[in-house]
Design a protein around this motif. Structure first.
Motif, mmCIF file in Angstrom:
data_model
loop_
_atom_site.group_PDB
_atom_site.id
_atom_site.type_symbol
_atom_site.label_atom_id
_atom_site.label_comp_id
_atom_site.label_asym_id
_atom_site.label_seq_id
_atom_site.Cartn_x
_atom_site.Cartn_y
_atom_site.Cartn_z
ATOM 1 N N ALA A 2 -57.869 12.943 -30.527
ATOM 2 C CA ALA A 2 -56.620 12.196 -30.596
ATOM 3 C C ALA A 2 -56.682 10.900 -29.801
ATOM 4 C CB ALA A 2 -55.468 13.068 -30.100
ATOM 5 N N VAL A 3 -57.616 10.784 -28.855
ATOM 6 C CA VAL A 3 -57.751 9.543 -28.100
ATOM 7 C C VAL A 3 -58.100 8.401 -29.047
ATOM 8 C CG1 VAL A 3 -59.044 8.349 -26.302
ATOM 9 C CG2 VAL A 3 -58.383 10.742 -25.983
ATOM 10 N N LEU A 4 -59.103 8.613 -29.887
ATOM 11 C CA LEU A 4 -59.499 7.562 -30.823
ATOM 12 C C LEU A 4 -58.441 7.361 -31.897
ATOM 13 C CD1 LEU A 4 -63.315 8.289 -31.307
ATOM 14 C CD2 LEU A 4 -62.160 6.971 -29.537
ATOM 15 N N ALA A 5 -57.860 8.457 -32.397
ATOM 16 C CA ALA A 5 -56.827 8.347 -33.425
ATOM 17 C C ALA A 5 -55.621 7.584 -32.892
ATOM 18 C CB ALA A 5 -56.417 9.740 -33.898
ATOM 19 N N GLY A 6 -55.172 7.928 -31.669
ATOM 20 C CA GLY A 6 -54.021 7.235 -31.097
ATOM 21 C C GLY A 6 -54.302 5.778 -30.808
ATOM 22 N N ALA A 7 -55.535 5.481 -30.348
ATOM 23 C CA ALA A 7 -55.899 4.090 -30.078
ATOM 24 C C ALA A 7 -55.914 3.276 -31.366
ATOM 25 C CB ALA A 7 -57.263 4.038 -29.392
ATOM 26 N N LEU A 8 -56.415 3.842 -32.450
ATOM 27 C CA LEU A 8 -56.424 3.136 -33.728
ATOM 28 C C LEU A 8 -54.996 2.854 -34.197
ATOM 29 C CD1 LEU A 8 -58.003 2.080 -36.221
ATOM 30 C CD2 LEU A 8 -57.754 4.358 -37.197
ATOM 31 N N CYS A 9 -54.103 3.838 -34.037
ATOM 32 C CA CYS A 9 -52.715 3.629 -34.463
ATOM 33 C C CYS A 9 -52.061 2.505 -33.677
ATOM 34 C CB CYS A 9 -51.922 4.924 -34.297
ATOM 35 S SG CYS A 9 -52.380 6.215 -35.458
ATOM 36 N N ASN A 10 -52.410 2.350 -32.407
ATOM 37 C CA ASN A 10 -51.862 1.240 -31.621
ATOM 38 C C ASN A 10 -52.427 -0.094 -32.067
ATOM 39 O OD1 ASN A 10 -50.207 2.796 -29.933
ATOM 40 N ND2 ASN A 10 -51.884 3.207 -28.499
ATOM 41 N N GLN A 11 -53.711 -0.113 -32.453
ATOM 42 C CA GLN A 11 -54.371 -1.374 -32.757
ATOM 43 C C GLN A 11 -54.181 -1.810 -34.213
ATOM 44 O OE1 GLN A 11 -58.503 -1.152 -31.582
ATOM 45 N NE2 GLN A 11 -58.015 -0.492 -29.501
ATOM 46 N N GLN A 12 -54.348 -0.866 -35.151
ATOM 47 C CA GLN A 12 -54.278 -1.226 -36.574
ATOM 48 C C GLN A 12 -53.509 -0.162 -37.358
ATOM 49 O OE1 GLN A 12 -57.515 -3.236 -38.522
ATOM 50 N NE2 GLN A 12 -58.802 -3.082 -36.700
ATOM 51 N N PRO A 13 -52.228 -0.033 -37.113
ATOM 52 C CA PRO A 13 -51.450 1.008 -37.798
ATOM 53 C C PRO A 13 -51.362 0.800 -39.294
ATOM 54 C CG PRO A 13 -49.998 -0.517 -36.653
ATOM 55 C CD PRO A 13 -51.393 -0.861 -36.224
ATOM 56 N N GLN A 14 -51.594 -0.412 -39.750
ATOM 57 C CA GLN A 14 -51.475 -0.701 -41.183
ATOM 58 C C GLN A 14 -52.575 -0.043 -42.009
ATOM 59 O OE1 GLN A 14 -52.459 -2.844 -38.885
ATOM 60 N NE2 GLN A 14 -54.388 -3.762 -39.580
#
Length: 697
Positions: free
Chosen positions: A527-539
């Protein structure tokens, strides 16, 4: 084989376990086949109720697909000299293999010993099949209970064990009267005891105690049963102590004292130690040899080293051969077979192209003459293989029929720094015909662990519905060896986020799905990588499912009183002592980088008493995420901008009772959880309810 996929992980367990610690699939299939389904009530929050009808539909489908695959081979049987032992939902049974029509006899009836849910963890037979030992764990406790049952020709009373020992993690028999076991306290395992059944009062003697807080201790047994091994492992180093089964009352012997960044594992064959150590080129694993009488590092001599880009996963020494289970540069599984008398005559045996995981079948008391192992993939049920090193002969059991063909495609995505990141894709249509297909992306990328790719009926269901499944083997994991892990840990952790982003873009470039049909799933540290991706490129995503998610890295690493913080600093860094570590963690930590924008819809499953991931951090993440979405929408409205075309994201917290970080043991609860996640994905991606095989919706 001795799995070397990781040392001490966020999950509890060491890489030399040769056990059938059951996955969700194995637990569910075994329970489904063994007993009537329970009717445990499920808690529903108001946010989850909107998925309720579709959840019921998927729960029925999941029960059907588990029924289809409930009889595929697994690793839950043990072959003794006279009996074969197997696990069912209510305990352990055995059958006399000498009889023409053997009948099952109950050895241990757990339902009569404890109330509530429980699960078997490990089972061991004493050398002459006199006593069976098994550990049993309640989902509401971290520690397991070890149960000893006297075997023999007398009529067994499965409700009356010989002895029980509390708080046992691992255990092995040296003789029929001497058992070694490691004692567990919470998430720590530091002590090894010897149980002597010949002494008055069944004497327990402390034989090893670990003083270093970040080291985890486990007891294992060499394949030839000559040595009991005390493995002491942290994320940065390891050491092994030996106990000769012929003289179990003697003090343990140290192989090699731990050194910074030295990882090693030991097997025994004909008076020689065979050591798998990261002393090869690039600090990767190689095989070395040393006399049992002189085991220290100064006596280690090289035997063989796999080629560049090859990751070693398992090692077995058998029939005058060392057999390595490896993953090649493109991700294919192989066996590298090394004749001990002629190590330069190493041969490579390519395994099935579709295979993604290998699991060794535990050797029984009687030598069958074969190395047995299972191959599987997320959409291909386990298949049992048998291999003879001397004859170089590989046999396969008849495969379980699958009604629909599924392609396994391996691609590579160039990351931001040019590194090629492997991706494994499962699909039923041609790769170029998947633009309109829903896509589920999987990621982990931590602790040197390979992404979980064992068989999952849940994933099989999605593929049969036309989904594409993508498994992204980002840096921080172990798919390409120890160096792959080092490239994605501590201050390099951001590379895992870059790799995941590159993988998703590569899939889109190849014509696989679109952002509006793409979902991402991760659990625990993934979830660390998944959550970081959602913050950076949610689109890039429309929906995300997180299970027992680790989301507050910065807060956790700054709190040394938490159970796993000290040992986890080898993975994430120490923000209290190193300003660079704090700066790096703060740059990607999912909880501390939420900002006003439209996020993907999320279903976050957490467990109230999870001792590995604090629920308070998950709840703060959900609150901040909802507030960020509200702030963004309010700003859009106040500025007079037109509403965005995408639907408003839904952020749902599914907070469940229980302490188990790995999900519920109960069949109904576990199935409900998976069905809820499927209902969420179909709802948030706007997919029509699929038809069942008889054409009904």
């Amino acid at each position: 084989m001795c799995s070397i996929n990781s040392l001490r992980l966020l999950i509890l367990g060491c890489k030399w376990s040769r056990d059938y610690r059951l996955s969700n699939y194995k637990r569910r299939a075994r329970i489904f086949h063994g007993i009537n389904l329970s009717s445990t009530p499920v808690e529903y929050s108001p946010q989850i109720l909107k998925y309720r009808i579709l959840e019921r539909f998927f729960k029925r489908r999941l029960k059907n697909i588990y029924q289809r695959f409930s009889k595929v081979p697994d690793n839950t049987t043990i072959q003794g000299f006279k009996y074969v032992y197997f696990m069912k939902a209510d305990g352990i049974y055995r059958m006399d293999t000498r009889q023409g029509d053997p009948k099952a006899e109950k050895v241990l009836f757990l339902a009569s010993l404890w109330d509530g849910d429980w699960s078997l963890q490990r089972v061991r037979l004493s050398p002459n099949e006199q006593i069976l030992a098994a550990t049993v764990k309640s989902p509401h406790r971290e520690e397991a209970r070890c149960v000893l049952v006297r075997l023999g020709n007398r009529t067994l009373d499965p409700t009356q064990p010989l002895l029980t020992i509390e708080k046992v993690f691992s255990f092995e028999w040296a003789t029929d009267d001497v058992l070694f076991y490691s004692s567990q306290q919470g998430l720590q395992c530091h002590s090894v005891f010897r149980l002597d059944l010949t002494s008055p009062g069944t004497s327990n003697t402390l034989v090893y105690h670990e003083r270093q807080a970040d080291v985890f201790v486990e007891v294992t047994l060499s394949r030839d049963r000559r040595l009991v091994l005390v493995n002491c492992s942290s994320k940065r180093c390891s050491e092994v102590w030996l106990i000769d089964s012929a003289t179990p009352l003697m003090e343990p012997t140290l192989v090699q004292a731990r050194l910074p960044e030295l990882l090693y594992h030991v097997e025994h064959y004909h008076g020689q130690l065979y050591i798998l150590a990261n002393t090869g080129h690039g600090q990767e694993y190689q095989v070395l040899q040393a006399p049992l009488s002189s085991p220290s590092m100064e006596h280690w001599t090289p035997v063989c080293a796999p080629g560049p880009g090859t990751a070693v996963k398992d090692m077995e020494v058998y029939q005058d051969h060392c057999v390595l289970s490896t993953r090649g540069p493109v991700g294919l599984l192989e066996l590298q077979v090394v004749p001990l008398a002629q190590p330069h005559a190493t041969s490579t045996l390519q395994l099935a192209q579709w295979a993604c995981t290998t699991e060794t079948k535990r050797a029984g008391l009687a030598d069958s003459g074969w190395l047995e192992f299972f191959l599987a993939s997320p959409v291909h049920p386990p298949v049992l293989y048998r291999y003879s090193p001397r004859e170089n002969l590989l046999l396969v059991q008849e495969e379980h029929s699958t009604p629909q063909e599924c392609y396994t495609t391996r691609i590579e995505a160039p990351s931001q720094d040019g590194t090629l990141v492997p991706v494994t894709v499962f699909h039923t249509a041609a790769l170029g015909e998947l633009r309109a297909a829903p896509l589920l992306v999987h990621v982990y990328g931590a602790y040197g662990m390979d992404l979980n790719m064992e068989f999952s009926p849940d994933r099989k269901l999605l593929v049969e519905d036309g989904w594409a499944l993508a498994y992204c083997h980002v840096r921080g994991g172990g798919e390409r060896g120890l160096g792959w892990h080092r490239q994605g840990r501590m201050e390099a952790k951001l590379r895992g986020v870059e790799d995941l982003t590159a993988c998703i873009h590569k899939l889109f470039d190849l014509g696989v799905s679109t952002p509006s049909l793409t979902a991402l799933t991760a659990r625990s540290a993934g979830a660390v990588l998944a959550g970081a991706l959602c913050n950076q490129q949610p689109q890039l995503l429309r929906a995300v499912t997180l299970q027992a998610p680790f989301l507050d890295v910065l807060g956790t690493m700054q709190e040394p009183s938490l159970p796993l913080t000290l040992e986890e600093r080898a993975e994430w860094g120490d923000p209290l002592a190193e300003p660079l570590h704090k700066e790096t963690i703060a740059s990607y930590c999912p909880l501390h980088n939420i900002r006003p924008q439209l996020y993907p819809s999320m279903l976050i499953t957490a467990y109230k008493a999870d001792s590995r991931v604090c629920v308070s951090g998950v709840e703060r993440y959900v609150e901040r995420l909802r507030e960020a979405i509200r702030t963004h929408l309010s700003g859009q409205s106040a500025s007079g901008l037109s509403p965005e075309s995408e639907p408003i994201p839904s952020v749902t917290l599914d907070l469940q009772p229980g302490t188990d970080h790995f999900g519920p043991e109960d069949f109904e609860l576990s199935l409900s959880e998976s069905a809820r996640q499927l209902a969420f994905l179909y709802t948030e991606l706007g997919l029509a309810q699929p038809k069942t095989r008889d054409g009904r919706r």
